[in-house]
Scaffold this motif. Structure first.
Motif, mmCIF file in Angstrom:
data_model
loop_
_atom_site.group_PDB
_atom_site.id
_atom_site.type_symbol
_atom_site.label_atom_id
_atom_site.label_comp_id
_atom_site.label_asym_id
_atom_site.label_seq_id
_atom_site.Cartn_x
_atom_site.Cartn_y
_atom_site.Cartn_z
ATOM 1 N N TRP A 1 0.824 -1.207 0.000
ATOM 2 C CA TRP A 1 0.000 0.000 0.000
ATOM 3 C C TRP A 1 0.862 1.263 0.000
ATOM 4 N N GLN A 2 2.102 1.135 0.417
ATOM 5 C CA GLN A 2 3.001 2.284 0.457
ATOM 6 C C GLN A 2 3.754 2.458 -0.855
ATOM 7 N N GLN A 3 3.542 1.561 -1.792
ATOM 8 C CA GLN A 3 4.222 1.631 -3.078
ATOM 9 C C GLN A 3 3.199 1.891 -4.174
ATOM 10 N N GLN A 4 3.664 2.396 -5.286
ATOM 11 C CA GLN A 4 2.783 2.605 -6.431
ATOM 12 C C GLN A 4 2.800 1.333 -7.282
ATOM 13 N N VAL A 5 2.119 0.327 -6.761
ATOM 14 C CA VAL A 5 2.101 -0.974 -7.419
ATOM 15 C C VAL A 5 0.977 -0.991 -8.455
ATOM 16 N N PRO A 6 1.253 -1.419 -9.690
ATOM 17 C CA PRO A 6 0.183 -1.531 -10.692
ATOM 18 C C PRO A 6 -0.934 -2.434 -10.183
ATOM 19 N N LEU A 7 -2.152 -2.109 -10.559
ATOM 20 C CA LEU A 7 -3.301 -2.838 -10.040
ATOM 21 C C LEU A 7 -3.292 -4.308 -10.447
ATOM 22 N N ASP A 8 -2.741 -4.626 -11.627
ATOM 23 C CA ASP A 8 -2.733 -6.038 -11.999
ATOM 24 C C ASP A 8 -1.790 -6.831 -11.103
ATOM 25 N N GLU A 9 -0.673 -6.232 -10.701
ATOM 26 C CA GLU A 9 0.229 -6.917 -9.786
ATOM 27 C C GLU A 9 -0.364 -7.013 -8.381
ATOM 28 N N LEU A 10 -1.042 -5.947 -7.969
ATOM 29 C CA LEU A 10 -1.697 -5.982 -6.666
ATOM 30 C C LEU A 10 -2.787 -7.053 -6.644
ATOM 31 N N ALA A 11 -3.530 -7.174 -7.738
ATOM 32 C CA ALA A 11 -4.578 -8.192 -7.828
ATOM 33 C C ALA A 11 -3.982 -9.592 -7.712
ATOM 34 N N GLU A 12 -2.832 -9.816 -8.339
ATOM 35 C CA GLU A 12 -2.187 -11.118 -8.247
ATOM 36 C C GLU A 12 -1.767 -11.431 -6.819
ATOM 37 N N GLN A 13 -1.228 -10.431 -6.124
ATOM 38 C CA GLN A 13 -0.779 -10.652 -4.752
ATOM 39 C C GLN A 13 -1.961 -10.924 -3.820
ATOM 40 N N LEU A 14 -3.008 -10.131 -3.945
ATOM 41 C CA LEU A 14 -4.191 -10.360 -3.114
ATOM 42 C C LEU A 14 -4.850 -11.695 -3.452
ATOM 43 N N GLY A 15 -4.805 -12.054 -4.736
ATOM 44 C CA GLY A 15 -5.515 -13.222 -5.218
ATOM 45 C C GLY A 15 -4.846 -14.543 -4.935
ATOM 46 N N CYS A 16 -3.711 -14.551 -4.249
ATOM 47 C CA CYS A 16 -3.125 -15.846 -3.886
ATOM 48 C C CYS A 16 -3.296 -16.125 -2.395
ATOM 49 N N ASP A 17 -4.115 -15.337 -1.734
ATOM 50 C CA ASP A 17 -4.358 -15.486 -0.304
ATOM 51 C C ASP A 17 -5.857 -15.718 -0.090
ATOM 52 N N PRO A 18 -6.272 -16.858 0.448
ATOM 53 C CA PRO A 18 -7.711 -17.127 0.604
ATOM 54 C C PRO A 18 -8.443 -16.068 1.410
ATOM 55 N N ALA A 19 -7.862 -15.635 2.535
ATOM 56 C CA ALA A 19 -8.549 -14.667 3.386
ATOM 57 C C ALA A 19 -8.742 -13.341 2.658
ATOM 58 N N MET A 20 -7.682 -12.851 1.997
ATOM 59 C CA MET A 20 -7.776 -11.572 1.306
ATOM 60 C C MET A 20 -8.668 -11.668 0.073
ATOM 61 N N THR A 21 -8.609 -12.790 -0.623
ATOM 62 C CA THR A 21 -9.458 -12.962 -1.804
ATOM 63 C C THR A 21 -10.929 -12.875 -1.420
ATOM 64 N N GLY A 22 -11.325 -13.596 -0.382
ATOM 65 C CA GLY A 22 -12.711 -13.541 0.048
ATOM 66 C C GLY A 22 -13.128 -12.148 0.476
ATOM 67 N N LYS A 23 -12.260 -11.489 1.233
ATOM 68 C CA LYS A 23 -12.583 -10.146 1.716
ATOM 69 C C LYS A 23 -12.765 -9.172 0.559
ATOM 70 N N VAL A 24 -11.859 -9.209 -0.418
ATOM 71 C CA VAL A 24 -11.918 -8.261 -1.532
ATOM 72 C C VAL A 24 -13.110 -8.549 -2.440
ATOM 73 N N ILE A 25 -13.371 -9.833 -2.707
ATOM 74 C CA ILE A 25 -14.553 -10.162 -3.515
ATOM 75 C C ILE A 25 -15.822 -9.700 -2.815
ATOM 76 N N GLY A 26 -15.901 -9.917 -1.516
ATOM 77 C CA GLY A 26 -17.068 -9.462 -0.770
ATOM 78 C C GLY A 26 -17.221 -7.958 -0.813
ATOM 79 N N LEU A 27 -16.108 -7.244 -0.703
ATOM 80 C CA LEU A 27 -16.145 -5.787 -0.753
ATOM 81 C C LEU A 27 -16.639 -5.313 -2.111
ATOM 82 N N ALA A 28 -16.155 -5.944 -3.181
ATOM 83 C CA ALA A 28 -16.579 -5.555 -4.526
ATOM 84 C C ALA A 28 -18.053 -5.855 -4.756
ATOM 85 N N ASN A 29 -18.510 -7.021 -4.309
ATOM 86 C CA ASN A 29 -19.902 -7.395 -4.550
ATOM 87 C C ASN A 29 -20.886 -6.578 -3.721
ATOM 88 N N ALA A 30 -20.417 -6.002 -2.630
ATOM 89 C CA ALA A 30 -21.304 -5.155 -1.827
ATOM 90 C C ALA A 30 -21.772 -3.931 -2.606
#
Length: 304
Positions: free
Chosen positions: A30-59
């Motif tokens: 979050w402190q770096q200017q990471v491209p969103l596709d790379e950030l998506a890959e990092q979040l998307g390999c963690d079950p807890a974060m994947t569920g949280k982010v999908i839930g946030l988007a679907n809300a």
């Protein structure tokens, strides 16, 4: 003894932990200017974060519109970085200290199953490959919930029946906690807004409906069962019996040669992440997984 799990603690995945080093690593992004596709890959390999982010988007998805089932750069852009930072800054519980629950193997198996589900899904065209990746990643998050919420009681159960997703273990989980691990996975996925057909496939993937119960959900469940078998083989470096996975592959119309092709591609994708999942290593600079290459698609097209 009954220790029914409190479902009020499950919505949003607030009780699901990530490894401590992984939470620290994500915090630095979050402190770096990471491209969103790379950030998506990092979040998307963690079950807890994947569920949280999908839930946030679907809300934020209006009723009647298609809901999200995979982490993507477009999804993160729609959520917005401020909301993402706030959600990911929410304190998470520590990784479970549950006897007989191998947390490192759990996270490794989840990602291996996700990679296998995406590769097999791309070949068989049963659903969007990235959605199947999410299903593979989240298919066993109910076990993580049990190990986190009731570490002592669940550890005792695993000591008696082992870690394998067997009928005996699932039955004991239901009796003791009110829901077995696959039912909890489906409950969490539904709360995150994922499609019912994906949740149902996860619910019954350990024992998909047999002949006479044909349908798309049944096929998805069988594909997830195959992905789970691939994950077992991947974590054993290919050692062990092939027959359980081959039996599922044949039901899906794949012969032994085709199955081995999919397994090799699944292992190749998993291998890109293996090093950074080792707890003693330091995370490498942010990188993305290799997408399925055209050459792979050509091989797969021979038996689609």
């Amino acid at each position: 003894m009954s220790a029914h799990i409190d479902l009020a603690r499950l919505p949003g995945g607030t009780i699901l932990p990530s490894p401590a080093w992984r939470r620290h690593w994500l915090a630095t992004l979050w402190q770096q200017q990471v491209p969103l596709d790379e950030l998506a890959e990092q979040l998307g390999c963690d079950p807890a974060m994947t569920g949280k982010v999908i839930g946030l988007a679907n809300a934020g998805v209006p009723p009647g519109e298609r809901r999200h089932a995979a982490v993507s750069a477009a999804m993160l852009a729609a959520i917005g970085l401020p909301a993402l930072r706030q959600a990911c800054a929410t304190p998470a519980p520590p990784a479970p200290t549950c006897a007989h629950f191998d947390a490192q193997r759990y996270w490794s198996h989840s990602l291996a199953m996700a990679c296998a589900a995406r590769v097999a899904g791309d070949a068989l065209q049963l659903a969007p490959a990235d959605e199947l990746y999410s299903c593979g990643l989240l298919a066993n998050c109910g076990q993580l919930a049990l190990a986190t919420v009731h570490p002592q009681e669940y550890g005792e159960l695993l000591g008696q029946y082992g870690n394998g997703v067997t009928a005996r273990l699932l039955g004991e989980e239901s009796q003791r906690f009110g829901h077995h691990q696959l039912a909890l996975s489906a409950i969490l996925m539904r709360d995150w807004g994922m499609a019912d057909i994906l949740c149902d496939a996860v619910l019954c993937h350990a024992a998909p409906p047999g002949f006479g119960r044909a349908g798309r959900m049944t096929d998805l469940a069988k594909l997830l069962k195959l992905a789970s078998g691939f994950a077992d083989l991947i974590l054993r470096n290919g050692a062990g019996p092939r027959e359980p996975a081959l039996a599922t592959a044949r039901v899906l119309g794949l012969d032994a040669g085709h199955m081995e092709t999919l397994l090799r591609h699944s292992n190749a994708e998993w291998s890109e992440w293996r090093d950074i999942l080792e707890p003693h290593t330091h995370p490498a600079p942010c990188r993305t997984r290799t997408r399925v290459r055209p050459a792979a698609r050509q091989v797969f097209s021979e038996f689609i």
